[in-house]
Scaffold this motif. Structure first.
Motif, mmCIF file in Angstrom:
data_model
loop_
_atom_site.group_PDB
_atom_site.id
_atom_site.type_symbol
_atom_site.label_atom_id
_atom_site.label_comp_id
_atom_site.label_asym_id
_atom_site.label_seq_id
_atom_site.Cartn_x
_atom_site.Cartn_y
_atom_site.Cartn_z
ATOM 1 N N MET A 47 -60.208 14.394 -55.169
ATOM 2 C CA MET A 47 -58.965 15.125 -55.450
ATOM 3 C C MET A 47 -57.784 14.371 -54.842
ATOM 4 S SD MET A 47 -59.770 19.117 -54.651
ATOM 5 C CE MET A 47 -61.326 19.838 -55.105
ATOM 6 N N ALA A 48 -57.978 13.853 -53.638
ATOM 7 C CA ALA A 48 -56.915 13.089 -52.983
ATOM 8 C C ALA A 48 -56.573 11.844 -53.786
ATOM 9 C CB ALA A 48 -57.336 12.709 -51.565
ATOM 10 N N GLU A 49 -57.572 11.179 -54.309
ATOM 11 C CA GLU A 49 -57.330 9.990 -55.129
ATOM 12 C C GLU A 49 -56.560 10.356 -56.397
ATOM 13 O OE1 GLU A 49 -58.233 6.495 -54.510
ATOM 14 O OE2 GLU A 49 -57.980 7.604 -52.638
ATOM 15 N N GLU A 50 -56.909 11.470 -57.003
ATOM 16 C CA GLU A 50 -56.187 11.926 -58.190
ATOM 17 C C GLU A 50 -54.743 12.273 -57.837
ATOM 18 O OE1 GLU A 50 -56.270 15.664 -61.269
ATOM 19 O OE2 GLU A 50 -58.186 14.946 -60.480
ATOM 20 N N PHE A 51 -54.545 12.923 -56.697
ATOM 21 C CA PHE A 51 -53.194 13.264 -56.261
ATOM 22 C C PHE A 51 -52.377 11.991 -56.041
ATOM 23 C CE2 PHE A 51 -50.073 13.929 -52.921
ATOM 24 C CZ PHE A 51 -49.322 14.948 -53.484
ATOM 25 N N LYS A 52 -52.978 10.977 -55.432
ATOM 26 C CA LYS A 52 -52.274 9.722 -55.165
ATOM 27 C C LYS A 52 -51.741 9.089 -56.443
ATOM 28 C CE LYS A 52 -54.461 6.660 -52.817
ATOM 29 N NZ LYS A 52 -55.491 5.856 -52.162
ATOM 30 N N SER A 53 -52.430 9.284 -57.538
ATOM 31 C CA SER A 53 -51.981 8.690 -58.803
ATOM 32 C C SER A 53 -50.682 9.326 -59.298
ATOM 33 C CB SER A 53 -53.072 8.809 -59.869
ATOM 34 O OG SER A 53 -53.243 10.158 -60.257
ATOM 35 N N LYS A 54 -50.316 10.484 -58.755
ATOM 36 C CA LYS A 54 -49.089 11.172 -59.153
ATOM 37 C C LYS A 54 -47.911 10.853 -58.239
ATOM 38 C CE LYS A 54 -51.948 15.011 -60.664
ATOM 39 N NZ LYS A 54 -52.376 16.366 -60.350
ATOM 40 N N VAL A 55 -48.171 10.116 -57.162
ATOM 41 C CA VAL A 55 -47.152 9.805 -56.162
ATOM 42 C C VAL A 55 -46.612 8.407 -56.428
ATOM 43 C CG1 VAL A 55 -46.739 9.486 -53.684
ATOM 44 C CG2 VAL A 55 -48.246 11.313 -54.480
ATOM 45 N N SER A 56 -45.295 8.262 -56.365
ATOM 46 C CA SER A 56 -44.690 6.969 -56.695
ATOM 47 C C SER A 56 -44.750 5.979 -55.534
ATOM 48 C CB SER A 56 -43.241 7.151 -57.140
ATOM 49 O OG SER A 56 -42.497 7.741 -56.100
ATOM 50 N N GLY A 57 -44.654 6.415 -54.304
ATOM 51 C CA GLY A 57 -44.625 5.505 -53.165
ATOM 52 C C GLY A 57 -46.010 5.184 -52.643
ATOM 53 N N PRO A 58 -46.066 4.339 -51.601
ATOM 54 C CA PRO A 58 -47.362 3.987 -51.016
ATOM 55 C C PRO A 58 -47.960 5.185 -50.277
ATOM 56 C CG PRO A 58 -45.586 3.067 -49.703
ATOM 57 C CD PRO A 58 -44.949 3.683 -50.923
ATOM 58 N N ILE A 59 -49.228 5.414 -50.502
ATOM 59 C CA ILE A 59 -49.918 6.529 -49.855
ATOM 60 C C ILE A 59 -51.380 6.140 -49.667
ATOM 61 C CG2 ILE A 59 -50.323 7.696 -52.045
ATOM 62 C CD1 ILE A 59 -50.048 10.361 -50.558
ATOM 63 N N GLN A 60 -51.934 6.531 -48.551
ATOM 64 C CA GLN A 60 -53.340 6.257 -48.247
ATOM 65 C C GLN A 60 -54.135 7.555 -48.282
ATOM 66 O OE1 GLN A 60 -52.399 4.353 -44.334
ATOM 67 N NE2 GLN A 60 -54.247 3.193 -44.847
ATOM 68 N N SER A 61 -55.410 7.409 -48.530
ATOM 69 C CA SER A 61 -56.321 8.541 -48.403
ATOM 70 C C SER A 61 -57.596 8.042 -47.731
ATOM 71 C CB SER A 61 -56.640 9.154 -49.765
ATOM 72 O OG SER A 61 -57.332 8.227 -50.559
ATOM 73 N N TRP A 62 -58.241 8.925 -46.994
ATOM 74 C CA TRP A 62 -59.544 8.624 -46.419
ATOM 75 C C TRP A 62 -60.187 9.928 -45.993
ATOM 76 C CZ3 TRP A 62 -55.013 7.546 -43.761
ATOM 77 C CH2 TRP A 62 -54.850 8.177 -42.532
ATOM 78 N N TRP A 63 -61.481 9.816 -45.670
ATOM 79 C CA TRP A 63 -62.280 10.974 -45.291
ATOM 80 C C TRP A 63 -62.965 10.653 -43.974
ATOM 81 C CZ3 TRP A 63 -67.441 11.848 -48.303
ATOM 82 C CH2 TRP A 63 -68.058 13.033 -47.911
ATOM 83 N N PHE A 64 -62.779 11.510 -42.973
ATOM 84 C CA PHE A 64 -63.493 11.409 -41.708
ATOM 85 C C PHE A 64 -64.635 12.419 -41.728
ATOM 86 C CE2 PHE A 64 -59.673 9.944 -38.936
ATOM 87 C CZ PHE A 64 -59.967 8.620 -39.193
ATOM 88 N N ILE A 65 -65.847 11.946 -41.424
ATOM 89 C CA ILE A 65 -67.016 12.816 -41.316
ATOM 90 C C ILE A 65 -67.480 12.747 -39.873
ATOM 91 C CG2 ILE A 65 -69.362 13.290 -42.109
ATOM 92 C CD1 ILE A 65 -67.452 11.059 -44.287
ATOM 93 N N HIS A 66 -67.377 13.859 -39.171
ATOM 94 C CA HIS A 66 -67.708 13.920 -37.751
ATOM 95 C C HIS A 66 -69.095 14.521 -37.542
ATOM 96 C CE1 HIS A 66 -63.627 12.769 -36.759
ATOM 97 N NE2 HIS A 66 -63.182 13.714 -37.561
ATOM 98 N N GLU A 67 -69.540 14.523 -36.299
ATOM 99 C CA GLU A 67 -70.847 15.101 -35.987
ATOM 100 C C GLU A 67 -70.874 16.600 -36.248
ATOM 101 O OE1 GLU A 67 -72.254 13.853 -32.155
ATOM 102 O OE2 GLU A 67 -72.184 11.736 -32.734
ATOM 103 N N HIS A 68 -69.729 17.266 -36.081
ATOM 104 C CA HIS A 68 -69.626 18.698 -36.381
ATOM 105 C C HIS A 68 -68.817 18.857 -37.660
ATOM 106 C CE1 HIS A 68 -71.385 19.758 -32.583
ATOM 107 N NE2 HIS A 68 -70.559 18.927 -31.980
ATOM 108 N N SER A 69 -69.386 19.559 -38.619
ATOM 109 C CA SER A 69 -68.776 19.612 -39.948
ATOM 110 C C SER A 69 -67.407 20.285 -39.972
ATOM 111 C CB SER A 69 -69.717 20.287 -40.946
ATOM 112 O OG SER A 69 -69.929 21.627 -40.597
ATOM 113 N N TYR A 70 -67.108 21.171 -39.037
ATOM 114 C CA TYR A 70 -65.782 21.811 -39.054
ATOM 115 C C TYR A 70 -64.666 20.806 -38.754
ATOM 116 C CZ TYR A 70 -66.482 22.074 -33.982
ATOM 117 O OH TYR A 70 -66.729 21.781 -32.670
ATOM 118 N N ASP A 71 -65.009 19.639 -38.188
ATOM 119 C CA ASP A 71 -64.010 18.599 -37.928
ATOM 120 C C ASP A 71 -63.793 17.686 -39.135
ATOM 121 O OD1 ASP A 71 -63.259 19.213 -35.307
ATOM 122 O OD2 ASP A 71 -64.958 18.108 -34.454
#
Length: 150
Positions: free
Chosen positions: A66-90
């Motif tokens: 979804m973040a990647e799709e959103f980025k395609s609608k933004v004109s300026g530079p934007i990054q996306s990434w996903w952090f997966i921690h030991e506890h899923s709520y993080d």
């Protein structure tokens, strides 16, 4: 897994998915993003059973897309990434863009070892043609990082 418990968990993951969709639909494509993020498991239910953790990871990957799709609608530079921690709520998917508030941009992923990944679930889930997976050690323990290929 008990049938009633599975139904309850399916409803929970659908609520979390709906919440993520609402989060993205409320974003302004002309705005800036200072480490904006969307958690995928607010109540940490992904830690209770292995099946729940797998569902949490699948939803996290969907939110990253979804973040990647959103980025395609933004004109300026934007990054996306996903952090997966030991506890899923993080666990969270991030958006970040330049802004005059002194937040470093682009985010440099300092400390991430892009060659080290032993998470079979992520390896099977994530499209390696589109994303890279790395690990880092921090206050959360071992954190997996999924980011678009350069």
């Amino acid at each position: 897994m008990d049938r009633r418990y599975k139904k309850r968990m399916d409803r929970y993951w659908e609520r979390m998915r709906t919440s993520a969709i609402r989060s993205f639909s409320s974003l302004d494509t002309s705005g800036w993003f200072d480490y904006w993020h969307c958690h995928v498991d607010w109540q940490g239910k992904g830690d209770k059973h292995p099946e729940n953790r797998e569902s949490s990871l699948k939803l996290g990957y969907e939110v990253l897309n979804m973040a990647e799709e959103f980025k395609s609608k933004v004109s300026g530079p934007i990054q996306s990434w996903w952090f997966i921690h030991e506890h899923s709520y993080d666990d969270a998917v991030y958006l970040h863009s330049p802004y005059e508030n002194d937040s470093p941009s682009p985010y440099d992923f300092e400390g991430v070892d892009w060659e080290k990944n032993n998470n079979e679930t992520l390896l099977n889930l994530v499209d390696s043609k589109r994303f890279r997976i790395g690990t880092m050690e921090n206050e959360h323990g071992t954190t997996y990082v999924v980011a678009p290929n350069a």
